[in-house]
Scaffold this motif. Structure first.
Motif, PDB file in Angstrom:
ATOM      1  N   GLU A  29     154.302 -20.323 129.891  1.00  0.00           N
ATOM      2  CA  GLU A  29     153.789 -18.982 130.170  1.00  0.00           C
ATOM      3  C   GLU A  29     153.543 -18.759 131.654  1.00  0.00           C
ATOM      4  OE1 GLU A  29     150.346 -18.277 127.853  1.00  0.00           O
ATOM      5  OE2 GLU A  29     151.415 -18.258 125.924  1.00  0.00           O
ATOM      6  N   LYS A  30     153.061 -19.780 132.348  1.00  0.00           N
ATOM      7  CA  LYS A  30     152.756 -19.665 133.777  1.00  0.00           C
ATOM      8  C   LYS A  30     153.867 -20.214 134.661  1.00  0.00           C
ATOM      9  CE  LYS A  30     148.720 -17.723 133.438  1.00  0.00           C
ATOM     10  NZ  LYS A  30     148.482 -16.361 133.978  1.00  0.00           N
ATOM     11  N   GLN A  85     152.754 -19.924 138.595  1.00  0.00           N
ATOM     12  CA  GLN A  85     152.706 -18.469 138.689  1.00  0.00           C
ATOM     13  C   GLN A  85     151.379 -17.982 138.118  1.00  0.00           C
ATOM     14  OE1 GLN A  85     156.306 -16.640 137.441  1.00  0.00           O
ATOM     15  NE2 GLN A  85     155.748 -14.641 138.255  1.00  0.00           N
ATOM     16  N   ILE A  86     150.464 -17.624 139.006  1.00  0.00           N
ATOM     17  CA  ILE A  86     149.145 -17.183 138.586  1.00  0.00           C
ATOM     18  C   ILE A  86     149.241 -15.881 137.799  1.00  0.00           C
ATOM     19  CG2 ILE A  86     146.881 -16.427 139.416  1.00  0.00           C
ATOM     20  CD1 ILE A  86     147.243 -18.293 141.781  1.00  0.00           C
ATOM     21  N   ALA A  87     150.077 -14.973 138.278  1.00  0.00           N
ATOM     22  CA  ALA A  87     150.325 -13.699 137.600  1.00  0.00           C
ATOM     23  C   ALA A  87     151.767 -13.298 137.885  1.00  0.00           C
ATOM     24  CB  ALA A  87     149.351 -12.624 138.096  1.00  0.00           C
ATOM     25  N   ASN A  88     152.204 -12.242 137.223  1.00  0.00           N
ATOM     26  CA  ASN A  88     153.577 -11.788 137.427  1.00  0.00           C
ATOM     27  C   ASN A  88     153.845 -11.412 138.877  1.00  0.00           C
ATOM     28  OD1 ASN A  88     156.229 -10.925 136.528  1.00  0.00           O
ATOM     29  ND2 ASN A  88     155.490  -8.821 136.777  1.00  0.00           N
ATOM     30  N   ASN A  89     152.815 -11.023 139.611  1.00  0.00           N
ATOM     31  CA  ASN A  89     152.975 -10.597 140.999  1.00  0.00           C
ATOM     32  C   ASN A  89     152.407 -11.594 142.001  1.00  0.00           C
ATOM     33  OD1 ASN A  89     150.286 -10.238 140.486  1.00  0.00           O
ATOM     34  ND2 ASN A  89     150.168  -8.154 141.310  1.00  0.00           N
ATOM     35  N   ASN A 141     152.640 -15.767 142.993  1.00  0.00           N
ATOM     36  CA  ASN A 141     153.218 -17.093 142.764  1.00  0.00           C
ATOM     37  C   ASN A 141     152.698 -18.063 143.815  1.00  0.00           C
ATOM     38  OD1 ASN A 141     154.938 -18.922 141.413  1.00  0.00           O
ATOM     39  ND2 ASN A 141     156.470 -18.711 143.028  1.00  0.00           N
ATOM     40  N   TRP A 179     152.633 -12.726 147.191  1.00  0.00           N
ATOM     41  CA  TRP A 179     151.960 -11.666 146.446  1.00  0.00           C
ATOM     42  C   TRP A 179     152.718 -10.359 146.621  1.00  0.00           C
ATOM     43  CZ3 TRP A 179     147.378  -8.440 148.464  1.00  0.00           C
ATOM     44  CH2 TRP A 179     146.841  -7.647 147.427  1.00  0.00           C
ATOM     45  N   SER A 223     150.731  -7.008 137.327  1.00  0.00           N
ATOM     46  CA  SER A 223     150.329  -8.407 137.202  1.00  0.00           C
ATOM     47  C   SER A 223     150.762  -9.013 135.877  1.00  0.00           C
ATOM     48  CB  SER A 223     148.814  -8.541 137.363  1.00  0.00           C
ATOM     49  OG  SER A 223     148.148  -7.761 136.372  1.00  0.00           O
ATOM     50  N   LYS A 224     150.973  -8.147 134.869  1.00  0.00           N
ATOM     51  CA  LYS A 224     151.455  -8.626 133.577  1.00  0.00           C
ATOM     52  C   LYS A 224     152.914  -8.250 133.416  1.00  0.00           C
ATOM     53  CE  LYS A 224     147.011  -8.479 131.151  1.00  0.00           C
ATOM     54  NZ  LYS A 224     146.271  -7.948 129.972  1.00  0.00           N
TER      55      LYS A 224
END
Length: 419
Positions: free
Chosen positions: A109-110, A163-167, A169, A208, A214-215
């Motif tokens: 997922e991450k 990858q902390i969030a979709n936007n 890394n 960023w 972010s999702k």
């Protein structure tokens, strides 16, 4: 390289796996699309292994022709384990270079990957690579043709990508390197002059994209305007007495890229890059401003191929800095719609660089200038005139304007290919 890629096309298309119940024309379409997509990303895809076109053939002033093979395993081989290896040979320096790397996916997922690698290769002196950029592919790398200042390195690396969030890394890395300059060089330290040295380096980088959701969603992934602005930050620390590291220094690097798309089809782009280094830092790890001009007498002798974000009138090895900043402004006019297939494009460009270097006398057997007065060049490109080729004209002016007017001019090819 491009024609070599096409040479493998028939083999690749035959090796793709598709659903047996699809119509024949659908199978052919899927195969072609997969091949073109892989080629655009710099790969010749096969079922278990994707050949990387970056290693097929290149040229630079130190190695001459550099050729080899490399690539990475596909998801069909394993979705959790990824092997990434290459071996190349330089004809002028008569030496093999190679890298052996393996990655393990820790979290799907991450997109968390643990990577171990061993590399024996060359790196351009003064160049900086952001870890979050990962892999960069160009069909043709114009700056590479004229680079002559490299250092040889043997590097063992452990890295973690998450990858902390979709936007957002992040990549963390620790490496131990043996550095051997390929040119006569000595770095003055308190313990004497170092001609070769060992470095133990920790790096942390993040990238960023604040306007990108972010999702992850299907709509967001297709909405390319959310890719900008792109902000990248990287911290580097070289540590002494850890795995016999010889030098202690730190670097902080920053880059932001932003595009403004206008309703009339024009695009404005700004790129800001800055870096600051402190401590006992050798020439190999200082900054240059990505120059792309060779030292020849006449304009036509310097005629080559313009880079993507390089200073076209700045001569190779002319400046090095321990702190610097560059700003590049590009304005892409809407392509000229001459015919449905023939659409050349005019790009207006201005570049500015500012920098400084402390204690240049510590760098022996080499001489270079400082960018403390501010370096400026402006010009234009007319791209895609014929088979992806175009022309560029750039002029150097301001504090570093040269006495001979011809030395301030860069007239070059451009190359842009879209699949």
């Amino acid at each position: 390289m491009f024609f070599c890629a096409l040479f493998f096309a028939n083999f690749v298309l035959q090796g793709q796996s598709v659903e047996e119940n699809l119509p024949e024309h659908s199978q052919d379409s899927i195969k072609r699309n997969a091949f073109v997509k892989g080629l655009a990303n710099g790969f010749i895809p096969t079922k278990y292994f994707n050949f990387d076109l970056r290693y097929l053939i290149k040229y630079n002033q130190y190695e001459g022709i550099r050729t080899g093979l490399g690539g990475t395993t596909s998801d069909a081989f394993s979705k959790r384990i990824r092997l990434n290896n290459y071996v190349v040979y330089g004809f002028r320096d008569d030496r093999f270079k190679y890298s052996i790397a393996g990655s393990l996916k820790l979290n799907k997922e991450k997109n968390t990957w643990l990577t171990l690698s061993y590399t024996d290769d060359l790196q351009e002196t003064g160049s900086t690579k952001f870890l979050t950029d990962q892999r960069v592919f160009q069909f043709f790398e114009p700056r590479l043709l004229n680079i002559n200042l490299f250092h040889h390195h043997i590097t063992r690396t452990a890295g973690l990508e998450h990858q902390i969030a979709n936007n957002l890394n992040t990549v963390a890395e620790f490496s131990v390197s043996d550095i051997i300059p390929t040119y006569g060089y000595g770095f003055v330290t308190d313990n004497g002059v170092l001609n070769i040295f060992d470095l133990s380096i920790a790096k942390l980088a993040l990238q960023w994209k604040p306007l990108k959701p972010s999702k992850l969603s299907e709509t967001a992934s297709k909405n390319s305007k959310n890719e900008f602005p792109e902000i990248t930050l990287q911290y580097t620390k070289s540590i002494t007495d850890v795995f016999q590291g010889d030098l202690s220094f730190s670097k902080l690097d920053f880059r932001t890229i932003h595009q403004i798309r206008q309703s009339d089809g024009n695009i404005s782009e700004i790129t800001l890059v800055a870096g600051m280094a402190n401590g006992d830092i050798p020439l190999t790890h200082l900054y240059h401003a990505y120059p792309n001009n060779i030292t020849k007498e006449t304009i036509m002798q310097r005629f080559s191929v313009a880079g993507t974000n390089s200073f076209e009138t700045m001569f190779f090895n002319e400046f090095f800095s321990d702190k610097f900043a560059t700003v590049q402004l590009k304005h892409y006019l809407k392509p000229f719609n001459i015919t449905q297939q023939y659409k050349p494009q005019l790009v207006l460009i201005t570049r500015y660089a500012l920098g400084d270097v402390k204690e240049p006398e510590r760098h022996q057997n080499t001489s270079f200038g400082s960018l403390d007065k501010g370096y400026t060049e402006s010009g234009f490109e007319i791209n895609k005139l014929l088979f992806g080729f175009g022309l560029s004209f750039t002029y150097r002016y301001g504090a570093y304007h040269l006495p001979d007017i011809d030395d301030n001019v860069a007239f070059k090819f451009t190359f842009n290919l879209t699949l």
